[in-house]
Design a protein around this motif. Structure first.
Motif, PDB file in Angstrom:
ATOM      1  N   PRO A 391      28.159  48.268  39.874  1.00 40.97           N
ATOM      2  CA  PRO A 391      29.128  48.956  39.013  1.00 40.97           C
ATOM      3  C   PRO A 391      30.351  49.528  39.725  1.00 40.97           C
ATOM      4  N   MET A 392      31.443  49.655  38.937  1.00 40.96           N
ATOM      5  CA  MET A 392      32.647  50.360  39.365  1.00 40.96           C
ATOM      6  C   MET A 392      32.985  51.390  38.294  1.00 40.96           C
ATOM      7  N   LEU A 393      33.912  52.287  38.569  1.00 42.07           N
ATOM      8  CA  LEU A 393      34.220  53.334  37.606  1.00 42.07           C
ATOM      9  C   LEU A 393      34.787  52.751  36.313  1.00 42.07           C
ATOM     10  N   ASP A 394      34.273  53.242  35.213  1.00 42.14           N
ATOM     11  CA  ASP A 394      34.777  52.845  33.905  1.00 42.14           C
ATOM     12  C   ASP A 394      36.159  53.487  33.696  1.00 42.14           C
ATOM     13  N   PRO A 395      37.207  52.692  33.515  1.00 42.31           N
ATOM     14  CA  PRO A 395      38.553  53.276  33.380  1.00 42.31           C
ATOM     15  C   PRO A 395      38.719  54.146  32.143  1.00 42.31           C
ATOM     16  N   THR A 396      37.825  53.995  31.165  1.00 43.37           N
ATOM     17  CA  THR A 396      37.943  54.798  29.937  1.00 43.37           C
ATOM     18  C   THR A 396      37.109  56.077  29.994  1.00 43.37           C
ATOM     19  N   PRO A 525      31.078  44.893  37.347  1.00 38.94           N
ATOM     20  CA  PRO A 525      32.297  44.203  37.797  1.00 38.94           C
ATOM     21  C   PRO A 525      32.410  42.810  37.190  1.00 38.94           C
ATOM     22  N   ALA A 526      33.616  42.317  37.135  1.00 40.53           N
ATOM     23  CA  ALA A 526      33.851  40.944  36.670  1.00 40.53           C
ATOM     24  C   ALA A 526      33.809  40.022  37.884  1.00 40.53           C
ATOM     25  N   VAL A 527      33.046  38.948  37.766  1.00 39.30           N
ATOM     26  CA  VAL A 527      32.915  37.986  38.857  1.00 39.30           C
ATOM     27  C   VAL A 527      33.812  36.801  38.543  1.00 39.30           C
ATOM     28  N   SER A 528      34.977  36.782  39.153  1.00 36.81           N
ATOM     29  CA  SER A 528      35.925  35.704  38.858  1.00 36.81           C
ATOM     30  C   SER A 528      36.932  35.627  39.987  1.00 36.81           C
ATOM     31  N   GLY A 529      38.012  34.895  39.759  1.00 40.26           N
ATOM     32  CA  GLY A 529      39.090  34.821  40.731  1.00 40.26           C
ATOM     33  C   GLY A 529      38.649  34.240  42.054  1.00 40.26           C
TER      34      GLY A 529
END
Length: 889
Positions: A391-396, A525-529
């Motif tokens: 996990p990373m910090l939820d921006p909301t 996290p999003a796994v992409s790029g």
């Protein structure tokens, strides 16, 4: 005669970059930089081989070492036109460590060596700056006294603080030459008081004292800890580099700095670093003064970038940046000094970086043509990918900010505030998440930094000790948060009227440098790029398949998201503990009759069938290996009176009967008891129910989707061929029944888990009735070593520390013992049945070193936890590329 000393610089380069095992990374790169024409002060390297000789011979050097050092030192004197120990024009040297891999701050360094009461006067005249000379002398005494003579560093700092107080100044730089002279006298008095001897005045005695201290620091506590954390063998040793001093603290036309050819936090292709005017190297990383940026493009209001302060030196440094990256084909971590507007290179090495930066650099360098795709795959540490998959910090999410510092190492972490490395380690050992909060970290804090979830410092820049070490460890770090006060005495953080005491929670965002009071919600996290690109390249090069250990729909979906090519281990017993079905399981176990057991199993059948239907649907035709019930039955029984009464009521009996049955099923050594295939033989109805649930679930999915699953049914704990024959017959009988009842047939396989030495040794016989082997290396490690995993934690760490074992065998496969069993079983199994499929499903399936071994043995696939699937994909590719390279060589 053994060559112990290699010179570099001034056209006399005896080393090369590929000699890092002998010369250490620093020594090899100093020679390499010299050979490609970069401005490197001359010096020499004492090889890492001396480390072994030093420790094996009671801290004594080889007989011929001194002569070689004297000859190399004479060459340095000739090259720079100065003489070591000369009263008028003294040569000063630095003495630094240099292992074959970077160990930042873990070993010792001594600068300005060669100064004494006489040479300091010569230096003052030669530099026309007595303040510079006496400042350099006090630096040398402080460093030598601490590193070589064992005087507490803080005792020297106390003398400086008193000097500043007496002079009425705040900064060290405000002290005059005479005031530094007084500090020097105080230092010498302190040394004599603490050691019983005057500070050594003979430069040659100083030199050998420093060389001995560097070799000795290879075995200091922080270096030992660092090696253990990073799997660096103790027998590698360290080289020692002796180099002519150049001075970044001779005035305002001098500077020292640390820089990276690309951003080590993000991987962006930009020149990144910091410098200080009129300073020595230790000033940059100590965080005592605020460093300045290199480039004008990133400078903030009030900052003076090197590009403007020293444009000629900056332009030359930019050329060096390009030269080094093209030469080494990797991001470089550079140390430099500017002496009277002339640039000198003191070090280059492959820079430590975050995993996100590592991914970006690998992909971008491949696209730039600097490296190829295969090299890009080899560039990223597979184990580090774990940092991207959490996990990373939820921006909301709502948050209360405490303060802000520098985003020194990305990632996010919440934990309780602790103020010492020892407390961080002890509380983390109890399972607590901790944030280590310090004014600044030092190498002695390494154990606490590793134990912490995140690190906060109020001093230091992006190249401070905390920042560099945290990035290498993958820990979120906020550095230089000057607006936050650390109060060690009262165990408290404070800023802007807010206070956070020890034991209370804070959250760090290493990507922004923000510090928050309390916990902040996090997101996946999003796994992409770049991640997706590198994974595609890895998949091109790997030979082995990668599956996941999963038995819930969530685990199966996660595994698919991360690229799993099937399920290598579905542990059916995990399904039995669900609250909706545990009562039926217990009824089945307590029953003394087959009919009673079958009645309870009939209630479980719909649950199991739905479990498998969901998993087969998610995996969409990919192979799913399902292990039939493995643990001993007593593990499912109730332990408390209320639960026992519930089971008794459901069976129409009393609690005494339940207790008696529990006692009958209890075992002294359940790991080696009535479990695995032994259950299927004693109670065939259990495996029959599970087989029916598998086939009915698979056929339902085949009819729903038109995509028939291929179940791989695995019988656990087989040690004899006859065990597999009996249990396979049970499975095949149910298959015939279900196919007849449904009018549908599907393909399926039946194999076994190899987890006993007997099974490995008799694998050729067992293979006669097996379609596949899956190595259960968790239990195989237990049975090969004859130890209990649950109890081994009491002594295995000592075995690793003592060098009896290189690593914990439950973390990384024991190649000599457990690995040999895997090799024997693989060779015998395939000799008996050519198409036998081979996989591994123990925890070792996600360990890169173990995966490399699986490639050597020729297994078809590895299976690991869902979040480690990307790790295994990359490690399998690197193993295949490494094996191909070995064959080519």
């Amino acid at each position: 005669m053994t060559k112990w000393v290699y010179s570099f610089g001034a056209g006399n380069n005896e080393g090369r970059a590929d000699m890092r095992n002998l010369l250490g990374g620093k020594g090899a790169n100093l020679a390499e930089m010299s050979s490609i024409g970069l401005p490197v002060p001359p010096g020499f390297t004492i090889t890492a081989e001396v480390t072994a000789a030093f420790y094996e011979n009671d801290h004594k050097y080889p007989d011929d070492l001194k002569g070689q050092v004297d000859a190399a030192l004479a060459q340095v004197e000739k090259a720079v036109g100065l003489n070591f120990g000369d009263s008028a024009h003294p040569l000063l040297v630095s003495v630094r460590s240099g292992a074959r891999v970077s160990m930042p701050g873990m070993m010792d360094t001594v600068l300005n060596l060669g100064l004494n009461d006489t040479t300091v006067e010569g230096l003052a005249k030669a530099a026309n700056d007595p303040r510079f000379a006496w400042d350099s002398y006090r630096r040398f005494i402080q460093m030598y006294g601490s590193v070589v003579l064992g005087v507490d560093h803080h005792r020297f700092e106390e003398i400086i603080e008193h000097a500043k107080l007496d002079a009425g100044v705040i900064e060290d730089t405000a002290l005059t030459a005479d005031q530094w002279r007084e500090v020097v006298e105080g230092y010498k008095d302190l040394v004599e008081q603490e050691t019983g001897k005057p500070f050594p005045q003979d430069p040659h005695e100083q030199l050998w004292g420093a060389i001995g201290a560097v070799f000795g620091s290879w075995m200091n506590a922080r270096a030992v800890t660092y090696r253990r954390l990073h799997d660096i063998p103790a027998d590698w040793g360290t080289a020692v580099n002796v180099q002519a001093m150049v001075f970044g603290n001779m005035g305002n036309d001098c500077a020292t700095g640390v820089c990276f050819t690309r951003d080590p936090s993000t991987g962006e292709n930009m020149f990144y670093g910091e410098y200080l005017v009129n300073a020595q190297g230790e000033d940059v990383v100590a965080g005592i003064r605020t460093p300045q940026p290199l480039s004008a493009s990133v400078a903030k209001s009030g900052e003076i970038p090197l590009e403007k302060a020293m444009p000629a030196a900056y332009a030359e440094l930019m050329e060096v940046r390009s030269t080094l990256e093209k030469h080494y084909k990797d991001m470089q971590d550079i140390e430099f000094t500017v002496q009277q507007n002339k640039l000198y290179m003191l070090q280059t090495r492959n820079g430590k970086r975050t995993v996100a930066a590592s991914l970006r650099m690998a992909v971008e360098m491949a696209r730039e043509g600097l490296i190829d795709e295969a090299e890009a795959v080899m560039r990223v540490n597979p184990s580090s990918l774990d940092q991207l998959l959490h996990p990373m910090l939820d921006p909301t999410a709502s948050r209360t900010i405490l303060g802000k510092g520098l985003p020194a190492s990305p990632g996010a972490a919440s934990g309780i505030v602790v103020f010492s490395a020892d407390e961080a380690e002890s509380r983390a050992a109890k399972g607590e998440a901790v944030i280590l909060c310090r004014v600044e970290t030092s190498p002695e804090d390494i154990h606490g930094m590793h134990a912490a979830k995140g690190i906060l410092t109020t001093r230091g820049g992006m190249t401070s000790h905390a920042a560099v070490v945290a990035r290498g460890m993958g820990r979120p770090c906020v550095a230089g948060a000057g607006g936050i006060s650390v109060d060690y005495n009262n165990q408290m953080l404070s800023a802007g009227g807010k206070q956070v005491r020890a034991g209370e929670i804070v959250t760090l965002d290493g990507a922004t440098g923000e510090v928050f009071v309390g916990s902040v919600a996090m997101i996946e996290p999003a796994v992409s790029g770049d991640f997706g690109t590198l994974m595609e390249w890895a998949d091109k090069h790997r030979r082995m398949g990668v599956r996941a250990n999963a038995e819930t729909p969530l685990d199966a979906e996660t595994a698919r998201k991360f690229g799993a090519e099937g399920i290598g281990l579905c542990r059916t017993e995990h399904m039995f503990f669900d609250p909706e079905r545990i009562l039926a399981v217990r009824q089945m176990i307590i029953s003394n009759t087959e009919s009673g057991r079958r009645a309870a199993l009939a209630r479980l059948l719909p649950f199991q069938r739905e479990d498998f239907r969901q998993i087969f649907t998610i995996m969409a035709g990919l192979p799913v290996t399902i292990r039939l019930l493995d643990p001993p039955l007593h593990e499912f029984l109730p332990h408390h009176d209320q639960e026992m009464q519930e089971v008794a009521d459901s069976l129409g009996t009393d609690i005494a009967t339940i207790r008696l049955r529990a006692e009958e099923l209890s075992e002294a050594n359940p790991m080696l008891g009535h479990r695995g295939c032994r259950l299927g033989i004693a109670f065939p109805e259990i495996y029959e129910m599970q087989a029916r649930a598998i086939f009915e679930g698979a056929i339902a999915v085949a009819k729903e989707t038109g995509n028939a699953p291929h179940p791989e049914i695995m019988i656990p704990l087989v040690g004899m061929k006859r065990e597999l024959e009996i249990t396979r017959a049970q499975v095949d009988k149910i298959a015939v029944e279900v196919f007849a009842e449904t009018g549908t047939t599907i393909e399926y396989s039946v194999g076994t888990m190899i987890e006993l030495p007997r099974a490995a040794l008799l694998a050729d016989k067992i293979a006669d009735c097996a379609d596949f082997f899956s190595f259960g290396t968790n239990d195989l490690t237990q049975t090969v070593f004859g130890l209990s995993r649950d109890d081994a934690g009491k002594f295995l760490p000592h075995y690793v520390e003592a060098g009896i074992l290189a690593k914990d065998p439950f973390v990384s496969i024991d190649v000599e013992g457990v690995g040999e069993m895997v090799r024997i079983a693989s060779e015998k199994g395939r000799a008996a049945k050519g198409g036998l499929k081979l996989g591994i499903c123990g925890e070792h399936g996600g360990d890169p070193a173990s995966i490399a071994f699986c490639e050597q043995v020729g297994l078809d696939y590895v299976s690991c936890s869902p979040f480690r699937v990307p790790v295994a994909r990359l490690a399998a590719a690197q193993a295949a590329l490494g094996a191909a390279g070995d064959r080519t060589a």
